[in-house]
Write a protein that holds these residues in place. Structure first.
Motif, PDB file in Angstrom:
ATOM      1  N   ASP A   3      97.910  75.248  83.730  1.00  0.00           N
ATOM      2  CA  ASP A   3      97.497  75.486  82.344  1.00  0.00           C
ATOM      3  C   ASP A   3      98.727  75.413  81.454  1.00  0.00           C
ATOM      4  OD1 ASP A   3      96.211  76.210  80.050  1.00  0.00           O
ATOM      5  OD2 ASP A   3      95.483  78.141  80.780  1.00  0.00           O
ATOM      6  N   ALA A   4      98.693  74.515  80.465  1.00  0.00           N
ATOM      7  CA  ALA A   4      99.840  74.367  79.567  1.00  0.00           C
ATOM      8  C   ALA A   4     100.188  75.671  78.874  1.00  0.00           C
ATOM      9  CB  ALA A   4      99.554  73.283  78.530  1.00  0.00           C
ATOM     10  N   GLN A   5      99.165  76.493  78.649  1.00  0.00           N
ATOM     11  CA  GLN A   5      99.394  77.799  78.034  1.00  0.00           C
ATOM     12  C   GLN A   5      98.254  78.722  78.444  1.00  0.00           C
ATOM     13  OE1 GLN A   5      99.374  78.133  73.628  1.00  0.00           O
ATOM     14  NE2 GLN A   5     101.372  79.120  73.850  1.00  0.00           N
ATOM     15  N   THR A   6      98.589  79.833  79.082  1.00  0.00           N
ATOM     16  CA  THR A   6      97.553  80.776  79.495  1.00  0.00           C
ATOM     17  C   THR A   6      96.995  81.489  78.275  1.00  0.00           C
ATOM     18  OG1 THR A   6      99.087  82.641  79.760  1.00  0.00           O
ATOM     19  CG2 THR A   6      98.767  81.178  81.668  1.00  0.00           C
ATOM     20  N   ASP A   7      95.883  82.171  78.464  1.00  0.00           N
ATOM     21  CA  ASP A   7      95.279  82.919  77.357  1.00  0.00           C
ATOM     22  C   ASP A   7      96.249  83.961  76.821  1.00  0.00           C
ATOM     23  OD1 ASP A   7      92.991  81.445  77.674  1.00  0.00           O
ATOM     24  OD2 ASP A   7      91.887  82.994  78.768  1.00  0.00           O
ATOM     25  N   ALA A   8      96.967  84.612  77.738  1.00  0.00           N
ATOM     26  CA  ALA A   8      97.919  85.642  77.310  1.00  0.00           C
ATOM     27  C   ALA A   8      99.063  85.028  76.511  1.00  0.00           C
ATOM     28  CB  ALA A   8      98.475  86.388  78.525  1.00  0.00           C
ATOM     29  N   GLN A   9      99.553  83.879  76.955  1.00  0.00           N
ATOM     30  CA  GLN A   9     100.629  83.208  76.226  1.00  0.00           C
ATOM     31  C   GLN A   9     100.148  82.746  74.849  1.00  0.00           C
ATOM     32  OE1 GLN A   9     101.401  80.326  79.399  1.00  0.00           O
ATOM     33  NE2 GLN A   9     103.538  80.970  79.436  1.00  0.00           N
ATOM     34  N   GLU A  10      98.934  82.218  74.807  1.00  0.00           N
ATOM     35  CA  GLU A  10      98.376  81.752  73.536  1.00  0.00           C
ATOM     36  C   GLU A  10      98.207  82.904  72.561  1.00  0.00           C
ATOM     37  OE1 GLU A  10      93.988  80.634  72.530  1.00  0.00           O
ATOM     38  OE2 GLU A  10      94.975  78.789  73.209  1.00  0.00           O
ATOM     39  N   LYS A  22      93.517  77.129  68.722  1.00  0.00           N
ATOM     40  CA  LYS A  22      92.761  77.508  69.919  1.00  0.00           C
ATOM     41  C   LYS A  22      91.887  76.354  70.406  1.00  0.00           C
ATOM     42  CE  LYS A  22      92.505  82.489  69.034  1.00  0.00           C
ATOM     43  NZ  LYS A  22      91.608  83.625  68.734  1.00  0.00           N
ATOM     44  N   THR A  23      91.288  75.637  69.461  1.00  0.00           N
ATOM     45  CA  THR A  23      90.434  74.509  69.830  1.00  0.00           C
ATOM     46  C   THR A  23      91.250  73.397  70.471  1.00  0.00           C
ATOM     47  OG1 THR A  23      88.888  75.002  68.036  1.00  0.00           O
ATOM     48  CG2 THR A  23      88.817  72.780  68.958  1.00  0.00           C
ATOM     49  N   ARG A  24      92.380  73.072  69.848  1.00  0.00           N
ATOM     50  CA  ARG A  24      93.228  72.004  70.379  1.00  0.00           C
ATOM     51  C   ARG A  24      93.797  72.371  71.752  1.00  0.00           C
ATOM     52  NH1 ARG A  24      96.541  68.696  67.360  1.00  0.00           N
ATOM     53  NH2 ARG A  24      97.036  67.965  69.461  1.00  0.00           N
ATOM     54  N   MET A  25      94.103  73.642  71.954  1.00  0.00           N
ATOM     55  CA  MET A  25      94.690  74.084  73.220  1.00  0.00           C
ATOM     56  C   MET A  25      93.630  74.457  74.259  1.00  0.00           C
ATOM     57  SD  MET A  25      97.991  73.862  73.088  1.00  0.00           S
ATOM     58  CE  MET A  25      98.432  74.818  74.538  1.00  0.00           C
ATOM     59  N   LEU A  66      82.747  66.431  74.273  1.00  0.00           N
ATOM     60  CA  LEU A  66      82.444  65.027  74.027  1.00  0.00           C
ATOM     61  C   LEU A  66      83.049  64.529  72.724  1.00  0.00           C
ATOM     62  CD1 LEU A  66      80.896  62.508  74.924  1.00  0.00           C
ATOM     63  CD2 LEU A  66      78.901  63.379  73.679  1.00  0.00           C
ATOM     64  N   ASN A  67      83.002  65.368  71.688  1.00  0.00           N
ATOM     65  CA  ASN A  67      83.422  64.903  70.366  1.00  0.00           C
ATOM     66  C   ASN A  67      84.811  65.368  69.961  1.00  0.00           C
ATOM     67  OD1 ASN A  67      80.948  63.582  69.834  1.00  0.00           O
ATOM     68  ND2 ASN A  67      79.997  65.571  69.422  1.00  0.00           N
ATOM     69  N   ASN A  68      85.451  66.095  70.844  1.00  0.00           N
ATOM     70  CA  ASN A  68      86.747  66.642  70.438  1.00  0.00           C
ATOM     71  C   ASN A  68      87.697  66.625  71.627  1.00  0.00           C
ATOM     72  OD1 ASN A  68      88.825  67.918  69.167  1.00  0.00           O
ATOM     73  ND2 ASN A  68      87.903  69.940  69.218  1.00  0.00           N
ATOM     74  N   PHE A  69      88.604  65.645  71.659  1.00  0.00           N
ATOM     75  CA  PHE A  69      89.542  65.546  72.776  1.00  0.00           C
ATOM     76  C   PHE A  69      90.601  66.631  72.625  1.00  0.00           C
ATOM     77  CE2 PHE A  69      87.527  61.918  74.287  1.00  0.00           C
ATOM     78  CZ  PHE A  69      87.284  61.031  73.248  1.00  0.00           C
ATOM     79  N   SER A  70      90.283  67.823  73.151  1.00  0.00           N
ATOM     80  CA  SER A  70      91.132  68.976  72.860  1.00  0.00           C
ATOM     81  C   SER A  70      92.020  69.420  74.018  1.00  0.00           C
ATOM     82  CB  SER A  70      90.262  70.161  72.421  1.00  0.00           C
ATOM     83  OG  SER A  70      89.289  70.438  73.398  1.00  0.00           O
ATOM     84  N   ASP A  71      91.884  68.772  75.177  1.00  0.00           N
ATOM     85  CA  ASP A  71      92.732  69.181  76.299  1.00  0.00           C
ATOM     86  C   ASP A  71      94.204  68.888  76.016  1.00  0.00           C
ATOM     87  OD1 ASP A  71      90.587  70.005  77.664  1.00  0.00           O
ATOM     88  OD2 ASP A  71      90.749  68.604  79.325  1.00  0.00           O
ATOM     89  N   PRO A  85      98.424  72.485  59.764  1.00  0.00           N
ATOM     90  CA  PRO A  85      99.635  72.383  60.588  1.00  0.00           C
ATOM     91  C   PRO A  85      99.284  72.006  62.026  1.00  0.00           C
ATOM     92  CG  PRO A  85      99.719  74.350  59.233  1.00  0.00           C
ATOM     93  CD  PRO A  85      98.345  73.785  59.069  1.00  0.00           C
ATOM     94  N   ASP A  86     100.113  71.165  62.627  1.00  0.00           N
ATOM     95  CA  ASP A  86      99.899  70.732  64.002  1.00  0.00           C
ATOM     96  C   ASP A  86     100.295  71.833  64.982  1.00  0.00           C
ATOM     97  OD1 ASP A  86      99.156  68.191  63.025  1.00  0.00           O
ATOM     98  OD2 ASP A  86     101.265  67.579  62.940  1.00  0.00           O
ATOM     99  N   LEU A  87      99.945  71.648  66.248  1.00  0.00           N
ATOM    100  CA  LEU A  87     100.308  72.628  67.285  1.00  0.00           C
ATOM    101  C   LEU A  87     101.812  72.881  67.285  1.00  0.00           C
ATOM    102  CD1 LEU A  87      98.169  71.268  70.284  1.00  0.00           C
ATOM    103  CD2 LEU A  87      97.537  73.026  68.611  1.00  0.00           C
ATOM    104  N   TYR A  88     102.565  71.828  67.227  1.00  0.00           N
ATOM    105  CA  TYR A  88     104.031  71.888  67.225  1.00  0.00           C
ATOM    106  C   TYR A  88     104.543  72.719  66.051  1.00  0.00           C
ATOM    107  CZ  TYR A  88     108.504  69.661  65.725  1.00  0.00           C
ATOM    108  OH  TYR A  88     109.766  69.395  65.267  1.00  0.00           O
TER     109      TYR A  88
END
Length: 759
Positions: free
Chosen positions: A134-141, A404-407, A413-418, A442-445
């Motif tokens: 997981d690129a970022q766990t729930d706790a990290q997020e 949260k959606t992006r991560m 189907l309609n949102n490539f959020s992984d 603002p972007d994730l970065y």
């Protein structure tokens, strides 16, 4: 003879080899328990044992998967013997299900087995499918987004501190050098007028501040530009840098502080179409209120009001005329129409705005009091102070929701959020998904930078890409080379491997280890309690404590984090039968920061032997920082060490049993005793049961009694709490060996009697 006196175990092995005598269980156990290391070293030095250990250590982390492990008989059989499962070595399909069990799931295969050896075996390896990348766990997020939300108020608090400092320090400035040589003052005035502190030289700033604004050929007028001119206008330095009285008048000082506080408001949404959404600080809001109340009375028509952006922004905030109400910021033309046309105002749902002002249809002011009476000005200000940050808060909530959606871990189907790689993370909202409504957010970065107080200038994407693919726990690595705690904390908020792909979070304890301690804690809490309401409550409380442990351990980033939480340390200590009252934070720190490889360290000389396994389980180095050094692909270092130690102990017991089965039983009981939390465990283990019944000369017929009655009988002789005390266990085992020797009459050699001091 002197050599044998140094090593009694070696001596009696020689005598046994020569057939000199049959050694008693009492003597054998006494010799081994007096110096177990010597006995284990003797076993480890045996050629076959040594070769097997070396092979295991060299190859266990080369294994690719469970099938690969099971297919290497030398590795597999070694591990099975170490955990006392050698009689199940043939059952590979069964053992595969054990090894792949998720120990954090109470319904997993290993957890459902009554024999605890299987759970212990599974916990020693990293084959479980329960730990996902997981690129970022729930706790990290959650932690990052909490920091993002807090960053705005943190900036506000810092702005207040900086302003207070400036207000006090500027009075002591008696020359231009006093100002430019004070880094905090210099930074304050440069930021006030929007000048980049990175490229502003002290010499140029000195030349500007000592320039004559009335001289068109002065440095400030020829080279300074508008920002430097505005800055120079707020100071009174002579050409030689001195001052006549003070560097600033009260008005100039207030102007600088007001402008700084206005600038401290942060743009949180940089919009290409509509006006930016700004996080306005309380100080800036106060300045805006003062400005509005002093300026509105001077407005003579609606167009002069509309022309003043600061006034219109105030009105929009006061009457909620922003994106949260209209979807976009209300245009100047629409605001003007609302102020002069009651019908249009009603259509827009803004009648209250029209009624708050006194403008004619042609835009002129109605009456002699200006566009607002004192009471209406006051009402507008009350509205403003209650709502000035509403748009910013709404925007922040939208930004957080988008993050949260992006991560999200679930692709829709309609949102490539992984986000499965660093590249995914660095994609902007426009290319990162198919949602067009978030393109101007603002972007994730950018959210990550804001959360940790960093800017794109400090950490451009090219650097961020390399940063996130580096090990933030390596003291000699790329992340550490920045020597910036903000950057280190940012890098640790994500889990990417050296290839930039999503990986597993480095935690203080592995999920398997946490499951082990949690299960053991529950067992120790209720082991002496009778069934009933009190036991039920204790079990419920233990479950709540375990839940807290599991949740909180995810955020532990250092030894200090762990030691500062009594609930965490208490659970670990109680899980192995230690009393938390006996260990303060200072003592625990000495234990955890000891070098486990140094025989003279605090851990190896002063601490209870149970701490060796605890320290090995935690991924802390001797400085108390998280480290990957203990991790292994298949088996972490602590688990590998325990496996090899267990193999030696099993082998020692086996070899001793070849000479005297009583010695084997004694060693087995001493090894297993600390993990016994129920008398039913003794009943279910023939070896343990034999030790207890022999020690207390109980008749063999009791095994045919009702199980409940057997437990009641054992309670009279065995106190479960005593089994966590090594001295009491040693006393019980010596009682057993004495009784065993009586029942199995053994003659002791006079030579050995002298060597061991009489037995």
């Amino acid at each position: 003879m002197a050599k044998y006196a140094q090593d009694p175990a070696l001596f009696f092995q020689v005598l046994l080899f020569k057939g000199a005598f049959m050694i008693s269980a009492s003597v054998a156990y006494a010799i081994i328990s007096r110096d177990p290391k010597t006995s284990l070293d003797r076993i480890a030095s045996q050629a076959t044992i040594k070769r097997d250990a070396e092979y295991y250590a060299a190859n266990i982390n080369k294994v690719k998967d469970v099938d690969d492990f099971l297919g290497d008989y030398k590795l597999y059989s070694y591990a099975m013997q170490a955990y006392g499962l050698d009689d199940m070595t043939y059952a590979k399909a069964f053992m595969k299900k054990v090894l792949e069990s998720d120990l954090t799931d109470p319904d997993s295969f290993a957890n459902k087995l009554s024999d605890q050896r299987y759970k212990t075996f599974a916990a020693a390896f990293n084959f479980s499918t329960g730990t996902a990348k997981d690129a970022q766990t729930d706790a990290q997020e959650t932690d990052l987004l909490d920091k993002y939300n807090a960053s705005f108020t943190d900036q506000e608090k810092q702005a207040i501190k900086d302003t207070d400092y400036y207000s006090a320090a500027i009075a002591n400035v008696q020359s231009v050098d006093d100002l430019i040589n004070n880094t905090r003052l210099r930074t304050y005035v440069l930021e006030t007028f929007g000048i980049d502190t990175t490229y502003a030289s002290k010499q140029f700033l000195r030349d500007v501040l000592t320039s004559d604004l009335n001289d068109p050929n002065s440095v400030v007028n020829l080279q300074g530009g508008e920002k430097y001119q505005a800055l120079a206008a707020q100071f009174n330095f002579n050409a030689d840098g001195t001052v006549n009285g003070s560097a600033q008048t009260a008005t100039q000082k207030n102007t600088v502080m007001e402008q700084y506080n206005l600038n401290s408001s942060t743009v949180i949404v940089d919009n290409d179409v509509f006006p930016d959404i700004v996080y306005t600080t309380k100080a800036a809001a106060d300045y805006n209120k003062t400005y509005y109340e002093s300026k509105i009375k001077t407005v003579t028509n609606v167009d002069s009001l509309i022309a003043d952006e600061r006034l219109t922004d105030y009105i929009r905030a006061a009457y909620s005329l922003g994106p949260s109400s209209f979807g976009t910021d209300l245009s100047d033309a629409a605001l003007r129409q609302i102020l002069v046309d009651p019908a249009y105002a009603n259509t827009m749902g803004a009648t209250a705005v029209y009624q708050a002002f006194a403008f004619e249809a042609d835009g002129s002011v109605l009456g002699t009091d200006g566009p607002q009476s004192d009471s209406l000005i006051q009402a507008t200000s009350v509205n403003y102070m209650a709502r000035y940050d509403d748009e910013a808060k709404a925007a922040i909530e939208e930004i957080v929701a988008n993050y949260k959606t992006r991560m999200s871990d679930t692709r829709t189907l309609n949102n490539f959020s992984d986000v499965d790689s660093v590249n995914d993370f660095l994609n902007n909202n426009k290319t990162g998904d198919l949602d067009k409504t978030n393109d101007d957010l603002p972007d994730l970065y950018q959210v990550a930078l804001q959360a940790f107080g960093l800017t794109e200038a400090e950490l451009p994407k090219s650097v961020m890409r390399k940063l996130l693919a580096s090990d933030p726990y390596d003291p000699e690595g790329y992340v550490a080379s920045f020597k910036d705690d903000r950057i280190t904390r940012l890098a640790r908020a994500f889990n990417f491997d050296s290839e930039g792909n999503a990986s597993i979070q480095l935690q203080a304890l592995s999920p398997a280890a946490m499951a082990k301690y949690a299960t053991s804690y529950k067992s120790h809490v209720i082991m002496l309690m009778k069934d009933g309401p009190l036991k039920d409550k204790a079990s419920k409380d233990a479950t709540e404590e375990v839940d807290y442990f599991a949740k909180t351990m995810e955020s532990v980033q250092s030894l200090d984090d762990f030691l500062e939480d009594d609930r965490l340390t208490g659970l670990i200590l109680k899980s192995v039968g230690l009393d938390p009252k006996d260990y303060d934070e200072e003592t625990l720190k000495k234990i955890f920061t000891s070098d486990p490889d140094n025989a003279k360290s605090y851990l190896n000389t002063k601490a209870d032997s149970k701490f060796k396994n605890i320290v090995a389980d935690f991924n802390f180095d001797t400085a108390g920082d998280l480290t990957r050094a203990k991790l292994g692909t298949v088996q972490d270092q602590g688990a590998l060490d325990r496996t090899q130690d267990a193999y030696l102990r099993q082998t020692l017991e086996t070899q001793e049993g070849e000479t005297n089965d009583g010695t084997r039983l004694a060693l087995y009981f001493a090894r297993k005793a600390p993990d016994i939390t129920s008398l039913y465990s003794i009943l279910g283990d023939k070896a343990l049961f034999q030790v207890v019944t022999t020690a207390y000369n109980l008749p063999s017929q009791i095994s045919s009694m009702d199980v409940t009655k057997q437990v009641d009988l054992l309670k009279r002789f065995v106190d479960l709490e005593d089994l966590s005390d090594s001295k009491k266990v040693d006393k019980l085992v010596k009682r057993f060996t004495a009784m065993y020797d009586i029942q199995n009459v053994t003659t002791q050699s006079p030579a050995l009697q002298i060597l061991t001091g009489g037995g």
